[in-house]
Write an enzyme that holds these catalytic residues in place. Structure first.
Site, mmCIF file in Angstrom:
data_model
loop_
_atom_site.group_PDB
_atom_site.id
_atom_site.type_symbol
_atom_site.label_atom_id
_atom_site.label_comp_id
_atom_site.label_asym_id
_atom_site.label_seq_id
_atom_site.Cartn_x
_atom_site.Cartn_y
_atom_site.Cartn_z
ATOM 1 N N ARG A 128 -70.266 -22.987 -46.901
ATOM 2 C CA ARG A 128 -70.640 -23.682 -45.810
ATOM 3 C C ARG A 128 -70.898 -25.109 -45.654
ATOM 4 N NH1 ARG A 128 -72.110 -19.932 -41.074
ATOM 5 N NH2 ARG A 128 -73.945 -19.845 -42.903
ATOM 6 N N SER A 190 -78.519 -19.877 -53.167
ATOM 7 C CA SER A 190 -78.556 -17.858 -53.172
ATOM 8 C C SER A 190 -78.313 -18.074 -54.781
ATOM 9 C CB SER A 190 -77.820 -18.079 -52.131
ATOM 10 O OG SER A 190 -78.323 -18.073 -50.917
ATOM 11 N N ASP A 244 -81.275 -17.500 -49.305
ATOM 12 C CA ASP A 244 -80.626 -17.095 -48.366
ATOM 13 C C ASP A 244 -81.673 -16.304 -48.555
ATOM 14 O OD1 ASP A 244 -80.136 -15.022 -50.243
ATOM 15 O OD2 ASP A 244 -77.860 -14.912 -49.995
HETATM 16 C C1 BGC Z 1 -79.079 -13.904 -56.342
HETATM 17 C C2 BGC Z 1 -80.392 -14.413 -55.173
HETATM 18 C C3 BGC Z 1 -79.517 -14.262 -53.776
HETATM 19 C C4 BGC Z 1 -78.728 -13.374 -54.227
HETATM 20 C C5 BGC Z 1 -78.493 -12.747 -52.628
HETATM 21 C C6 BGC Z 1 -78.539 -13.140 -56.217
HETATM 22 O O1 BGC Z 1 -77.244 -12.978 -56.624
HETATM 23 O O2 BGC Z 1 -79.448 -14.023 -58.212
HETATM 24 O O3 BGC Z 1 -81.037 -15.848 -55.617
HETATM 25 O O4 BGC Z 1 -80.757 -14.220 -52.672
HETATM 26 O O5 BGC Z 1 -77.577 -12.716 -54.181
HETATM 27 O O6 BGC Z 1 -77.229 -13.470 -52.456
#
Ligand code: BGC
Length: 498
Positions: A128, A190, A244
């Site tokens: 996004r 994320s 995130d």
């Molecule tokens: C990632 C994290 C992320 C989470 C939720 C995981 O696979 O390693 O960095 O916060 O997913 O999106």
């Protein structure tokens, strides 16, 4: 025999009331009628019902391995705490599976932040771009657009991925008449990052189905800047890089001053929390501020064997077919990317051992990835004893021959898988709450599983209440777009502090 008597006199099968017209009753009677030809009546009815009843209890028995005992939950909490501390400590960080990365977020917003910010949110199958105007007084205005990330790009090169991101960003800025401005940008990325500053983070590993080449150990902010420079048509200032879970904590902190945990239960799973800076050994230099948000990356919990006490044959199968085998084992037991497939694997096993669907599956059921995680929510949203959602799902999977009892059993399997996920998440949240030792904690939560599963929130409240140190109060707050607004807020705090 008791069961035979009920079948004929009360219109129920093995003690379960049945509608006379239901497919299930039809199915049982057909089975009974077919076998009547060769065997005496009482023998056939008894055999059928006993086999049936046995199927039921066998399903519950077979599902037992998906049910976490109180003892197992406590043991998991103990092991997670050990791993969190190993992640925080300099001496053990490199070998810890729960890395507890520093985020460099030390100040939370108070709602008075103002300004116009761009935000990028990369973390799942979609990506996004957002433009957010914070007006102080908790007011904000936001416009956003979702762009797909084709599988080809998720598995392509890092250059392709960042060129795609830069292209979407440029298109967005043109569409919103922003291309002549130089705006500050918050980048929600994320995936596990080893952060060396608020605008510097090196990718440790990909998760959630991404596997772009040439990115590991690279600074993702630099990769973004390089892609923007290659286009040479837009300008911006990356002022913050965040996860995130961190965005979620920050976005909730505006509404609840004691928000100290950010949690994601979506495609992936992760949590962050507020730690005393004196415990953050990896944060070098002056420590004038007392706290820092820590990105635990708890999805990797269990990668060094800590979860073997609860992992099942289904978890092993999910892992062996994933593109990151041996990694993110905790996440694979919890998150939306895997939950539906876990249920499917259990259903396949029960079908093959004749406990479901009269032993007759379907091509769809036997195909990987066909049981979406949203099906779990749809099935569990049926009022108990009704099967509208369940039948829709089963029809879609070519299983319209399912009996009502099959529907009950399918729901039971979904409940076991989703409850286990909720209990694992709760064990994690309670560990963080107990570790912080604050008397009142708000947990900011986001992610599709938490949002859309009908009981996930309640299951968590119930379990966390059992597990937190007596006297500690907590609440779970659904975040309002943590990865978008959270990015703008972290960016705003960063600009304010410059
Ligand atoms: C990632 C994290 C992320 C989470 C939720 C995981 O696979 O390693 O960095 O916060 O997913 O999106």
């Amino acid at each position: 025999m008791r069961y035979v008597g009920r079948l004929t006199l009360e219109g129920s099968v093995c003690g379960k009331p049945q509608a006379a017209s239901s497919l299930h009753t039809y199915h049982v009677f057909v089975r009974v009628a077919t076998s009547l030809a060769s065997k005496p009546l009482s023998y056939n009815l008894q055999a059928n019902c006993l086999q049936y009843k046995q199927g039921l209890s066998e399903i519950r028995e077979e599902c037992q391995e998906l049910v976490l005992s109180d003892g197992q939950v406590l043991e998991i909490m103990k092991r997670l705490l050990t791993e969190l501390n190993r992640g925080l400590s300099k001496a053990t960080h490199d070998t810890a599976d729960v890395k507890c990365f520093t985020t460099f977020v030390q100040d939370l917003p108070n709602g008075t932040e103002k300004g116009k910010f761009l935000a990028l949110d990369l973390g799942g199958t979609n990506f996004r771009v957002l433009i957010i105007e914070l007006g102080g007084e908790h007011h904000f205005d936001m416009k956003s657009k979702i762009y797909a990330i084709p599988q080809k790009i998720m598995l392509g090169s890092g250059k392709q991925l960042f060129d795609h991101i830069a292209e979407c960003l440029a298109n967005f800025m043109i569409e919103h008449d922003l291309s002549s401005e130089r705006l500050p940008l918050g980048f929600t990325f994320s995936f596990p990052l080893s952060q060396r500053g608020l605008t510097k983070g090196y990718l440790v590993q990909w998760t959630k189905g991404f596997d772009c080449s040439d990115c590991i150990n690279e600074d993702v902010v630099q990769m973004l800047k390089d892609a923007i420079a290659r286009r040479n048509d837009i300008q911006l200032d990356v002022v913050a890089l965040l996860n995130d879970a961190v965005g979620t904590l920050v976005a909730c902190a505006v509404r609840s001053y004691n928000c100290r945990v950010g949690l994601i239960v979506g495609t992936g799973s992760n949590a962050c929390y507020v730690e005393k800076v004196e415990n953050v050994e990896l944060f070098e230099g002056d420590k004038p501020k007392p706290y820092m948000v820590i990105n635990t990356e708890w999805g990797a919990f269990g990668d060094n064997g800590a979860l073997e006490i609860v992992r099942t044959q289904y978890d092993r199968e999910i892992d062996s077919h994933s593109i990151n085998a041996g990694k993110q084992l905790h996440e694979k037991m919890i998150s939306g990317m895997y939950m539906g497939e876990l249920v499917r694997l259990v259903l396949v096993k029960f079908t093959k051992s004749n406990l479901l669907f009269g032993g007759k599956g379907s091509d769809m059921l036997f195909e990987r990835g066909t049981f979406f995680t949203k099906f779990v929510s749809e099935i569990e949203s049926d009022k108990r004893g009704t099967f509208t959602g369940c039948r829709q799902v089963l029809d879609e999977l070519g299983l319209s021959h399912a009996t009502d009892q099959d529907c009950v059993n399918v729901r039971y399997v979904c409940e076991c898988v989703s409850r286990r996920a909720a209990h694992l998440v709760s064990a994690g949240v309670a560990t963080l709450i107990n570790k912080m030792g604050q008397l009142s904690v708000t947990v900011g939560v986001d992610g599709s599983v938490y949002r859309f599963h009908p009981y996930f929130h309640d299951l968590m409240v119930e379990k966390i209440s059992e597990l937190v140190t007596p006297g500690i109060k907590f609440d779970l707050m659904l975040s309002e777009d943590g990865s978008g607004r959270g990015a703008a807020l972290v960016a705003a705090v960063a600009c304010r502090d410059r």
